[in-house]
Design a protein around this motif. Structure first.
Motif, PDB file in Angstrom:
ATOM      1  N   ALA A  86      36.636  41.874  25.792  1.00  0.00           N
ATOM      2  CA  ALA A  86      36.258  40.566  26.330  1.00  0.00           C
ATOM      3  C   ALA A  86      36.259  40.587  27.849  1.00  0.00           C
ATOM      4  O   ALA A  86      35.388  39.992  28.496  1.00  0.00           O
ATOM      5  CB  ALA A  86      37.228  39.507  25.807  1.00  0.00           C
ATOM      6  N   ALA A  87      37.248  41.273  28.405  1.00  0.00           N
ATOM      7  CA  ALA A  87      37.303  41.366  29.867  1.00  0.00           C
ATOM      8  C   ALA A  87      36.097  42.112  30.421  1.00  0.00           C
ATOM      9  O   ALA A  87      35.488  41.703  31.418  1.00  0.00           O
ATOM     10  CB  ALA A  87      38.594  42.066  30.274  1.00  0.00           C
ATOM     11  N   LEU A  88      35.716  43.229  29.775  1.00  0.00           N
ATOM     12  CA  LEU A  88      34.562  44.000  30.234  1.00  0.00           C
ATOM     13  C   LEU A  88      33.272  43.201  30.082  1.00  0.00           C
ATOM     14  O   LEU A  88      32.403  43.205  30.979  1.00  0.00           O
ATOM     15  CB  LEU A  88      34.465  45.300  29.432  1.00  0.00           C
ATOM     16  N   ALA A  89      33.132  42.502  28.942  1.00  0.00           N
ATOM     17  CA  ALA A  89      31.900  41.743  28.707  1.00  0.00           C
ATOM     18  C   ALA A  89      31.723  40.630  29.725  1.00  0.00           C
ATOM     19  O   ALA A  89      30.587  40.316  30.128  1.00  0.00           O
ATOM     20  CB  ALA A  89      31.929  41.165  27.288  1.00  0.00           C
ATOM     21  N   SER A  90      32.831  40.028  30.161  1.00  0.00           N
ATOM     22  CA  SER A  90      32.725  38.929  31.116  1.00  0.00           C
ATOM     23  C   SER A  90      32.191  39.394  32.471  1.00  0.00           C
ATOM     24  O   SER A  90      31.761  38.576  33.280  1.00  0.00           O
ATOM     25  CB  SER A  90      34.086  38.247  31.282  1.00  0.00           C
ATOM     26  N   TYR A 140      53.667  42.054  30.271  1.00  0.00           N
ATOM     27  CA  TYR A 140      53.124  42.739  31.447  1.00  0.00           C
ATOM     28  C   TYR A 140      51.625  43.021  31.282  1.00  0.00           C
ATOM     29  O   TYR A 140      50.832  42.798  32.200  1.00  0.00           O
ATOM     30  CB  TYR A 140      53.870  44.055  31.678  1.00  0.00           C
ATOM     31  N   VAL A 141      51.254  43.507  30.084  1.00  0.00           N
ATOM     32  CA  VAL A 141      49.843  43.810  29.836  1.00  0.00           C
ATOM     33  C   VAL A 141      49.011  42.536  29.887  1.00  0.00           C
ATOM     34  O   VAL A 141      47.944  42.488  30.532  1.00  0.00           O
ATOM     35  CB  VAL A 141      49.677  44.511  28.471  1.00  0.00           C
ATOM     36  N   ALA A 142      49.499  41.488  29.219  1.00  0.00           N
ATOM     37  CA  ALA A 142      48.765  40.223  29.193  1.00  0.00           C
ATOM     38  C   ALA A 142      48.669  39.633  30.590  1.00  0.00           C
ATOM     39  O   ALA A 142      47.617  39.099  30.991  1.00  0.00           O
ATOM     40  CB  ALA A 142      49.450  39.236  28.251  1.00  0.00           C
ATOM     41  N   GLY A 143      49.748  39.720  31.368  1.00  0.00           N
ATOM     42  CA  GLY A 143      49.727  39.182  32.728  1.00  0.00           C
ATOM     43  C   GLY A 143      48.706  39.882  33.592  1.00  0.00           C
ATOM     44  O   GLY A 143      47.925  39.226  34.315  1.00  0.00           O
ATOM     45  N   ALA A 144      48.667  41.213  33.536  1.00  0.00           N
ATOM     46  CA  ALA A 144      47.712  41.969  34.355  1.00  0.00           C
ATOM     47  C   ALA A 144      46.279  41.673  33.919  1.00  0.00           C
ATOM     48  O   ALA A 144      45.393  41.452  34.755  1.00  0.00           O
ATOM     49  CB  ALA A 144      48.014  43.455  34.241  1.00  0.00           C
ATOM     50  N   LEU A 145      46.049  41.655  32.606  1.00  0.00           N
ATOM     51  CA  LEU A 145      44.698  41.428  32.098  1.00  0.00           C
ATOM     52  C   LEU A 145      44.225  40.017  32.392  1.00  0.00           C
ATOM     53  O   LEU A 145      43.082  39.799  32.835  1.00  0.00           O
ATOM     54  CB  LEU A 145      44.693  41.690  30.584  1.00  0.00           C
ATOM     55  N   THR A 146      45.088  39.037  32.183  1.00  0.00           N
ATOM     56  CA  THR A 146      44.713  37.645  32.402  1.00  0.00           C
ATOM     57  C   THR A 146      44.418  37.382  33.868  1.00  0.00           C
ATOM     58  O   THR A 146      43.420  36.712  34.212  1.00  0.00           O
ATOM     59  CB  THR A 146      45.847  36.726  31.923  1.00  0.00           C
ATOM     60  N   THR A 147      45.258  37.879  34.748  1.00  0.00           N
ATOM     61  CA  THR A 147      45.061  37.650  36.182  1.00  0.00           C
ATOM     62  C   THR A 147      43.743  38.255  36.654  1.00  0.00           C
ATOM     63  O   THR A 147      42.977  37.619  37.397  1.00  0.00           O
ATOM     64  CB  THR A 147      46.234  38.255  36.974  1.00  0.00           C
ATOM     65  N   SER A 148      43.465  39.485  36.204  1.00  0.00           N
ATOM     66  CA  SER A 148      42.229  40.140  36.651  1.00  0.00           C
ATOM     67  C   SER A 148      40.997  39.419  36.107  1.00  0.00           C
ATOM     68  O   SER A 148      40.011  39.237  36.821  1.00  0.00           O
ATOM     69  CB  SER A 148      42.231  41.605  36.218  1.00  0.00           C
ATOM     70  N   ILE A 149      41.040  38.984  34.834  1.00  0.00           N
ATOM     71  CA  ILE A 149      39.895  38.284  34.250  1.00  0.00           C
ATOM     72  C   ILE A 149      39.658  36.955  34.966  1.00  0.00           C
ATOM     73  O   ILE A 149      38.512  36.586  35.272  1.00  0.00           O
ATOM     74  CB  ILE A 149      40.132  38.053  32.750  1.00  0.00           C
ATOM     75  N   PHE A 150      40.719  36.237  35.247  1.00  0.00           N
ATOM     76  CA  PHE A 150      40.590  34.956  35.937  1.00  0.00           C
ATOM     77  C   PHE A 150      39.986  35.156  37.326  1.00  0.00           C
ATOM     78  O   PHE A 150      39.073  34.415  37.741  1.00  0.00           O
ATOM     79  CB  PHE A 150      41.964  34.292  36.032  1.00  0.00           C
ATOM     80  N   ALA A 151      40.463  36.177  38.019  1.00  0.00           N
ATOM     81  CA  ALA A 151      39.949  36.439  39.370  1.00  0.00           C
ATOM     82  C   ALA A 151      38.475  36.827  39.331  1.00  0.00           C
ATOM     83  O   ALA A 151      37.663  36.349  40.146  1.00  0.00           O
ATOM     84  CB  ALA A 151      40.770  37.536  40.033  1.00  0.00           C
ATOM     85  N   VAL A 152      38.089  37.680  38.376  1.00  0.00           N
ATOM     86  CA  VAL A 152      36.690  38.114  38.272  1.00  0.00           C
ATOM     87  C   VAL A 152      35.786  36.933  37.951  1.00  0.00           C
ATOM     88  O   VAL A 152      34.682  36.786  38.533  1.00  0.00           O
ATOM     89  CB  VAL A 152      36.561  39.209  37.194  1.00  0.00           C
ATOM     90  N   ASN A 153      36.215  36.059  37.042  1.00  0.00           N
ATOM     91  CA  ASN A 153      35.392  34.903  36.692  1.00  0.00           C
ATOM     92  C   ASN A 153      35.218  33.950  37.863  1.00  0.00           C
ATOM     93  O   ASN A 153      34.161  33.341  38.028  1.00  0.00           O
ATOM     94  CB  ASN A 153      35.999  34.174  35.490  1.00  0.00           C
ATOM     95  N   LEU A 154      36.255  33.814  38.690  1.00  0.00           N
ATOM     96  CA  LEU A 154      36.106  32.971  39.886  1.00  0.00           C
ATOM     97  C   LEU A 154      35.149  33.603  40.886  1.00  0.00           C
ATOM     98  O   LEU A 154      34.348  32.910  41.515  1.00  0.00           O
ATOM     99  CB  LEU A 154      37.486  32.745  40.524  1.00  0.00           C
ATOM    100  N   VAL A 155      35.228  34.925  41.034  1.00  0.00           N
ATOM    101  CA  VAL A 155      34.310  35.626  41.948  1.00  0.00           C
ATOM    102  C   VAL A 155      32.867  35.465  41.484  1.00  0.00           C
ATOM    103  O   VAL A 155      31.937  35.349  42.319  1.00  0.00           O
ATOM    104  CB  VAL A 155      34.690  37.113  42.041  1.00  0.00           C
ATOM    105  N   LEU A 156      32.668  35.447  40.158  1.00  0.00           N
ATOM    106  CA  LEU A 156      31.319  35.286  39.609  1.00  0.00           C
ATOM    107  C   LEU A 156      30.894  33.818  39.560  1.00  0.00           C
ATOM    108  O   LEU A 156      29.866  33.488  38.940  1.00  0.00           O
ATOM    109  CB  LEU A 156      31.269  35.885  38.204  1.00  0.00           C
TER     110      LEU A 156
END
Length: 879
Positions: A663-667, A253-269
């Motif tokens: 890593a998520a914050l740095a991205s 659950y933690v990995a799913g939430a973190l991975t999805t949010s990071i992927f979405a943020v990187n696409l937005v950027l």
């Protein structure tokens, strides 16, 4: 010769006894010859349905079936196809190394389990070369004439030639729990084999009586073998496995939430899609402790080897963890608190009778066969009686009597009765058994006899009463014949307390385990033994006392009761279930057929290598020596393994979570990825590799003194509180790299790689103990070398020839000074946070009582040399 197929067996099984023997070319009196048995063993193979084997492909599949690994490899392949070949190859190599490490360790665990299973044996009494002998059940062949006795698991399909009150529980085949009476007459040709009263089938249990029969089918040719061939043998989960699965789901659950949010943020950027996907998947893999199965397997394998050296055998490796969870132990008295070497002491006779007369009647009322003046497969009291010096002068006289019929012992009547004929032709019924039940059937019991009986009980001696009456019929006795008896006397046996038992009881108390005695013996005898060993007796309850209690009243009485005496098999199971409803882990130690229900009902069933078949099959743990000190070794080892497993769990949920969150914050604010996907995977691989040494670590004494349980809520709190501490120092590293050293992407990634690997690896020294590390609790040498070696490898990697291929760049010397300061500050802060955390949260969290074992009504002969299938079982919650 009958072939080992169900149809052939059915044809033979409905034949008459002599016809079966003729078809199998065997004499019912002499059995097979050793040479013929060896020839048939080569022809038919071992009498085994299946055996546990370590298989390469299933273990490999267990390692590669992770969806995350599949997605990562697919993304790496796509990266290779679009030109990012070096990154794709590096990712593939790292994933392969991770899978390989897990595979090697888990396969070693499977090999260890295979070695364990091969040591568990069952014996059968067979007639070969004209004499009774005990052999391993795997050596049985069609044509063998075998004896079936109370508590045994029928080892093959058997056509009965003679029975004495024989009844078998056939739930393993039919699902019906009531015993089925057996006879020698067939029902008729064409009747399904499972419904034949003249047959005893493999896997069923002798509930009462005894019998003799000829083996008509073995192994996969039996009815049970035919069923087993069409069923899977999936092992049901233990409580430890349930906790492990729940923990894994938390990380998913933690990995799913973190991975999805990071992927979405990187696409937005507007980062490249493939880079964003690989980075997100690497984050998911990085937060997942991939080598957790390998760490668990390594711990269990090493633990099983240590436990074997300490004479403790576990049927399944994961049961080691459940053994460490025990805080209440129910055990019998004989052989556990006492020496178990029963010795005949004397006879007490009534009236004008002589003690020699009582001894003679006692020798005559033996249900087991005798060979050369010894009892074959007899119970300990009969064996002690036959082997006593006093019996030598009486055996010649006993040999002149003729036994006409036997009503075997069972745990409802607690007696054995025989009809015998003396040399003059007079017949008599002889009954021998528990004094209370025998005296109830006597017409006139002298007060002197009752006083003598009470005195023997108070002295802690075991007593058997013997009574007789003349009978006119020579027919085998029935329960209705056991009346109007005349008490002839008492047989007294000695079984002194075991010298080491007092020390073992004290050790169990230090481990936080309350010991309670459940025995079929008299309450006064059990209380005397307990007091002699220094065990606080408290209250003693008997079978009639339990019958008068409701479930709530029994549950309330458990806290003040140490001895449960003269209890039935159903009473034992009821006591265990009542204790489980109060919470905590409950173990039951027993070795007889009357213990099987309680062994099934306990969280951990424990038996001994010399136990009856049904007791060994019902147990999870086998003691090679019936000694409470051996059991204490097993409990301590189980707790040690669990404690080391939790160390890895807490490591993974704190440092991994913190690093991946960083890593998520740095991205979000960097113009480049803070760490390449291949670097994240390499970091995770190096970190996990160092943690493979955790199973060698020492455990603080206070962690062994009480049970530990899975507590997902506590693990979640630990992750939330300690993960951000790691992120604080990650962010500090980012500031140092960007604003002090003005690093570019390659050097930035190198600096964070070294710092994150150092902090998340070295934190093991703080997490592994509640004490001050190194000063009051020292880690094992392998763990110390593994952790420090990993940090050194990570520090020098950016300066090696591999640096360019891995995307690293050499770091300035000043960075390592800053790194040392940050690591020291991080460990001090973690130590302070640890004290606050364990001050607010109990060190050993408790959980609600859960039924941690399946209802194994149909898991009767769960053996490994002759393994039986595991039927579908419904798990239910208790309390």
């Amino acid at each position: 010769m009958t072939t080992a197929t169900p149809s052939a067996v059915s044809d033979a099984a409905v034949s008459t006894g002599p016809a079966v023997c003729a078809a199998l070319e065997v004499s019912a009196e002499r059995g097979l010859s050793s040479d013929e048995a060896a020839r048939r063993l080569l022809q038919h193979g071992p009498n085994a349905v299946s055996s546990h084997r370590a298989r390469l492909l299933p273990v490999l599949w267990h390692q590669v079936r992770s969806p995350l690994l599949g997605l990562l490899l697919a993304a790496a392949a796509a990266s290779y196809l679009v030109g990012e070949r070096s990154d794709a190859v590096i990712i593939g190599v790292i994933v392969a190394m991770s899978v390989g490490l897990g595979f090697v360790n888990e396969y070693r665990a499977e090999r260890a389990a295979q070695a364990l299973h091969s040591t568990i044996r069952h014996q059968a009494v067979v007639v070969r070369d004209g004499r009774a002998q005990s052999i391993d059940v795997t050596a049985l062949v069609p044509g063998d004439v075998i004896e079936l006795r109370l508590g045994e698991v029928v080892p093959a399909d058997v056509r009965l030639l003679a029975v004495a009150g024989l009844a078998c529980t056939e739930s393993v085949l039919t699902g019906e729990g009531l015993p089925v009476d057996k006879a020698t007459d067939p029902v008729g040709v064409g009747t399904p084999l499972a419904e034949l009263r003249c047959c005893a089938l493999m896997g069923t249990v002798v509930h009462a009586g005894s019998g003799r029969g000829v083996v008509v089918s073995t192994g996969r040719g039996t009815e049970f073998g035919a069923i087993a061939a069409g069923l899977g043998t999936h092992q049901l989960e233990t409580q430890f496995q349930v906790g492990l699965r729940r923990f894994s789901m938390l990380l998913v659950y933690v990995a799913g939430a973190l991975t999805t949010s990071i992927f979405a943020v990187n696409l937005v950027l507007h980062r490249p899609f493939l880079d964003a996907l690989l980075f997100s998947l690497a984050i998911a893999v990085g937060i997942t402790p991939q080598l957790l199965p390998a760490v668990v397997s390594t711990s269990l394998t090493a633990g099983s080897r240590r436990m074997i050296r300490r004479k403790v055998l576990v049927k399944r490796l994961v049961c080691i963890e459940d053994l460490g969870d025990v805080d209440v132990l129910f055990t019998d008295k004989t052989g556990t608190l006492t020496l178990g070497q029963v010795a005949y002491a004397r006879a007490w006779a009534t009236g004008d009778l002589h003690p020699r007369d009582v001894l003679r009647w006692g020798l005559l009322s033996t249900e087991n066969a005798t060979e050369d003046g010894r009892s074959v497969g007899g119970n300990p009291l009969d064996e002690a009686l036959w082997e006593s010096p006093a019996a030598l002068a009486v055996k010649a006289e006993v040999a002149r009597w003729t036994t006409l019929g036997v009503l075997p012992f069972d745990h409802e009547r607690r007696m054995v009765s025989v009809v015998v004929r003396d040399p003059a032709g007079a017949t008599a019924l002889v009954t021998k058994g528990a004094p209370e039940t025998v005296l109830e059937r006597c017409t006139d019991v002298p007060e002197q006899a009752r006083a003598a009986l009470e005195a023997e009980f108070v002295a802690g001696n075991r007593v058997v009463a013997v009574a007789t009456r003349p009978v006119a019929s020579e027919a085998p006795p029935t329960p209705d014949d056991e009346h109007d008896l005349h008490l002839t006397g008492l047989l007294v046996f000695l079984d002194p307390p075991k010298p080491s038992a007092a020390t073992a009881l004290q050790r169990l108390a230090r481990l936080g385990i309350a010991v309670k005695i459940v025995t079929g013996d008299n309450a006064a005898v059990a209380v005397k033994v307990c007091r002699d060993l220094g065990l606080d007796v408290g209250r003693a309850l008997s079978g009639p006392d339990l019958a008068a209690m409701g479930e709530e009243e029994l549950g309330a009485a458990l806290a003040t009761t140490t001895v449960f005496a003269r209890v039935s098999p159903e009473d034992k199971a009821r006591i265990v279930r009542a204790q489980r409803r109060t919470g905590g882990g409950v173990a039951f130690l027993g070795d007889g057929v009357n213990d099987a229900l309680a062994l099934h009902a306990a969280d951990v069933g424990i038996s001994v290598d010399s136990a009856t078949d049904v007791a060994k099959d019902a147990a999870d743990v086998i003691l090679l020596e019936k000694d409470l000190d051996v059991l204490a070794d097993g409990v301590a080892e189980g707790r040690r393994i669990f404690a080391n497993t939790i160390k890895y769990v807490l490591m993974g949920t704190s440092s991994n979570f913190g690093n991946m969150a960083s890593a998520a914050l740095a991205s979000l604010f960097l113009s480049f990825l803070p760490m390449l996907p291949s670097q994240i995977l390499l970091n995770n691989l190096l970190y996990d590799t160092s943690q493979l040494a955790i199973p060698t670590d020492d455990v603080d004494e206070e962690q062994l003194q009480r049970p530990s349980h899975w507590d997902i809520a506590s693990i979640r709190r630990f992750m939330v509180r300690f993960g951000p501490l790691s992120s604080v120092f990650d962010l500090l590293t980012f500031a140092v790299m960007l604003w002090v050293f003005h690093s570019g992407p390659a050097q930035f990634r190198s600096g964070w790689f070294v710092e994150s690997l150092a902090t998340q690896t070295l934190i093991i020294f703080a997490i592994r103990t509640h004490r001050v590390p190194f000063f009051r609790s020292r880690p094992s040498l392998p763990l110390t070398l593994a952790a420090l070696g990993t940090v050194v490898v990570g520090a020098v990697l950016p300066s090696t020839p591999l640096a360019h291929a891995l995307g690293f760049q050499p770091l300035p010397g000043a960075f390592f000074a800053a790194l040392a300061a940050m690591v020291a500050a991080y460990l001090v802060l973690v130590e302070l946070a640890k004290r606050l955390f364990y001050g607010a949260v109990p060190a050993v969290p408790r959980v609600e009582p859960v039924d941690r074992r399946p209802q194994r009504i149909r898991r009767r002969a769960a053996r490994f040399s002759t393994a039986l299938p595991r039927p579908r079982v419904v798990r239910r919650r208790v309390g």
